[in-house]
Design a protein around this motif. Sequence first.
Motif, short mmCIF file in Angstrom:
data_model
loop_
_atom_site.label_atom_id
_atom_site.label_comp_id
_atom_site.label_asym_id
_atom_site.label_seq_id
_atom_site.Cartn_x
_atom_site.Cartn_y
_atom_site.Cartn_z
N VAL A 166 -14.97 -3.69 -7.10
CA VAL A 166 -15.40 -2.36 -7.54
C VAL A 166 -14.28 -1.34 -7.34
O VAL A 166 -13.98 -0.53 -8.22
N VAL A 167 -13.64 -1.38 -6.16
CA VAL A 167 -12.58 -0.42 -5.86
C VAL A 167 -11.38 -0.62 -6.78
O VAL A 167 -10.74 0.34 -7.21
N GLU A 168 -11.09 -1.85 -7.13
CA GLU A 168 -10.01 -2.11 -8.11
C GLU A 168 -10.38 -1.53 -9.47
O GLU A 168 -9.52 -1.02 -10.19
N TYR A 169 -11.67 -1.60 -9.80
CA TYR A 169 -12.14 -1.19 -11.13
C TYR A 169 -12.25 0.32 -11.30
O TYR A 169 -11.83 0.87 -12.32
N ILE A 170 -12.80 1.02 -10.33
CA ILE A 170 -13.14 2.43 -10.55
C ILE A 170 -11.88 3.32 -10.45
O ILE A 170 -10.96 3.03 -9.69
N PRO A 171 -11.86 4.40 -11.22
CA PRO A 171 -10.71 5.31 -11.15
C PRO A 171 -10.64 6.00 -9.80
O PRO A 171 -11.67 6.25 -9.15
N LEU A 172 -9.44 6.32 -9.37
CA LEU A 172 -9.23 6.93 -8.06
C LEU A 172 -9.94 8.28 -7.94
O LEU A 172 -10.37 8.67 -6.85
N ASP A 173 -10.11 8.97 -9.07
CA ASP A 173 -10.74 10.29 -9.00
C ASP A 173 -12.26 10.24 -8.83
O ASP A 173 -12.94 11.26 -8.87
N ARG A 174 -12.80 9.04 -8.60
CA ARG A 174 -14.24 8.88 -8.33
C ARG A 174 -14.52 8.32 -6.94
O ARG A 174 -15.67 8.03 -6.61
N ILE A 175 -13.49 8.19 -6.12
CA ILE A 175 -13.64 7.62 -4.78
C ILE A 175 -13.62 8.72 -3.73
O ILE A 175 -12.75 9.59 -3.75
N VAL A 176 -14.58 8.68 -2.80
CA VAL A 176 -14.51 9.52 -1.60
C VAL A 176 -14.59 8.61 -0.37
O VAL A 176 -15.20 7.54 -0.40
N ILE A 230 -7.62 0.52 0.40
CA ILE A 230 -7.67 1.08 -0.96
C ILE A 230 -6.26 1.09 -1.57
O ILE A 230 -6.07 0.72 -2.73
N ALA A 231 -5.28 1.49 -0.76
CA ALA A 231 -3.90 1.53 -1.24
C ALA A 231 -3.43 0.14 -1.66
O ALA A 231 -2.75 -0.02 -2.69
N ARG A 232 -3.81 -0.87 -0.88
CA ARG A 232 -3.42 -2.24 -1.22
C ARG A 232 -4.06 -2.68 -2.53
O ARG A 232 -3.40 -3.23 -3.41
N LEU A 233 -5.36 -2.42 -2.67
CA LEU A 233 -6.09 -2.85 -3.87
C LEU A 233 -5.62 -2.10 -5.12
O LEU A 233 -5.57 -2.66 -6.22
N LYS A 234 -5.28 -0.81 -4.94
CA LYS A 234 -4.86 0.02 -6.07
C LYS A 234 -3.35 -0.06 -6.33
O LYS A 234 -2.87 0.55 -7.29
N ARG A 235 -2.63 -0.73 -5.43
CA ARG A 235 -1.16 -0.82 -5.52
C ARG A 235 -0.54 0.58 -5.58
O ARG A 235 0.29 0.89 -6.44
N ASN A 260 0.56 4.19 -2.89
CA ASN A 260 0.89 4.50 -1.50
C ASN A 260 -0.25 5.30 -0.86
O ASN A 260 -1.07 5.90 -1.55
N LYS A 261 -0.26 5.29 0.46
CA LYS A 261 -1.36 5.90 1.21
C LYS A 261 -1.47 7.39 0.96
O LYS A 261 -2.57 7.94 0.91
N GLU A 262 -0.34 8.05 0.79
CA GLU A 262 -0.35 9.50 0.58
C GLU A 262 -1.09 9.85 -0.71
O GLU A 262 -1.82 10.84 -0.77
N GLU A 263 -0.93 9.02 -1.75
CA GLU A 263 -1.65 9.25 -3.01
C GLU A 263 -3.16 9.13 -2.80
O GLU A 263 -3.94 9.90 -3.36
N ILE A 264 -3.57 8.15 -2.00
CA ILE A 264 -5.00 7.93 -1.74
C ILE A 264 -5.57 9.12 -0.97
O ILE A 264 -6.65 9.63 -1.30
N ILE A 265 -4.85 9.56 0.05
CA ILE A 265 -5.33 10.69 0.87
C ILE A 265 -5.44 11.95 0.02
O ILE A 265 -6.45 12.66 0.08
N ARG A 266 -4.41 12.22 -0.76
CA ARG A 266 -4.39 13.43 -1.58
C ARG A 266 -5.55 13.42 -2.59
O ARG A 266 -6.26 14.41 -2.76
N ALA A 267 -5.75 12.29 -3.26
CA ALA A 267 -6.79 12.19 -4.29
C ALA A 267 -8.19 12.28 -3.67
O ALA A 267 -9.06 13.00 -4.18
N THR A 268 -8.42 11.57 -2.58
CA THR A 268 -9.77 11.56 -1.99
C THR A 268 -10.10 12.90 -1.34
O THR A 268 -11.27 13.29 -1.29
N ASN A 269 -9.08 13.61 -0.85
CA ASN A 269 -9.30 14.96 -0.32
C ASN A 269 -9.79 15.88 -1.44
O ASN A 269 -10.79 16.60 -1.30
N LYS A 270 -9.10 15.81 -2.58
CA LYS A 270 -9.48 16.63 -3.74
C LYS A 270 -10.88 16.26 -4.22
O LYS A 270 -11.70 17.14 -4.53
#
Length: 255
Positions: free
Chosen positions: A189-199, A229-234, A236-246
Motif C-alpha cells: 500500500v505504501v509503495e502504491y499511494i502517493p506521498l501527499d496522502r501519507i501522514v 517509508i523512505a526505503r519503500l519509496k526510494r 531520502n528521509k528529509e523528503e518524507i519528513i517534509r511531505a508528511t509534515n505538510k
Amino acid sequence: MIIDTHAHYDDEQFDKDRDELLHNLKENDIEYVVNIGASLKTTKNTLELMEAYDFVYGAIGVHPSETAELNEENFAWLKEQVGREKVVAIGEIGLDYYWDEPDREIQKKWFHRQMELAKETKLPMVIHSRDAAKDTLDMMKTAKADQVGGVIHCFSYGVEMAREYLNMGFYLGIGGVLTFNNAKKLKEVVEYIPLDRIVLETDCPYLSPVPNRGKRNSSLNLVYVIDEIARLKRMNKEEIIRATNKNAKELYRIR
C-alpha cells in the motif's frame, strides 16, 4: 520537523514520565502531536493535555469499542467541546468487529452520529476500522464523509481499499506496523499511494516499530517508520519528513 498525527499520551503507561517525555519531543524534532480521544474520559484527558502543552492538539470522539457509554446527554457534552481552541478533528470514530461487544448496531448508530457531527462542524474525521472494511466504507459513502475528509487511522487493508479512500480524499495513517516483517500488504500500500496522502502516526503507547516492537511506543520512534517509508519509496528521509509534515498540517488545518 515531524508531526505525530495520532497519539494517546493520556494513557496510564505514561503516568510516571509523561511531562518529561513530552518536553523532550521538541529537541528530538517532533513539532506537533495530536492526542486522540477514544472515550468520554480520554476526550477529557485530551482537552487537559491541549491546555497544558502548546504543541499538543486534540481530536474528540468515542472509539467504536466504547460506544455503549454514549447517550443523548453525554453526546451533547461532546458536541459542546468541538468549539474549543486546538480541537482539530472528530475521532477516533468508526467500526471494530474484532470483539463481539458492543453490539454492531450500537457501533453503527454512534459512528453515523459522530460523522454527522464532523460534517456540522466541518472538522476532519479520524477513522478506526478493524475487521469491518465493507461496513465502514459503505457508511462513510452514505454519510458523504468526503465532504470533510480526514484520515484512516492505522490503515490495515489492501491496495483496493486504499484506492477507495484516496478517491474520497482521505489520508492514510502509517505507523509502526509498517516495519513488521509480516506487514507485506501494508508495504504494498505504501509503495502504491502517493506521498501527499501519507501522514505519520504512532498510536502510542501501542504498536512500537521494529527495533522496539513490544515496548512502549512514543513519537520518538517515528524515525523508524520514516526510514521504512523512505526505503519503500526510494526517497531520502528529509523528503518524507517534509511531505508528511505538510500533509498533517493540511489534514488538521494547522497553520
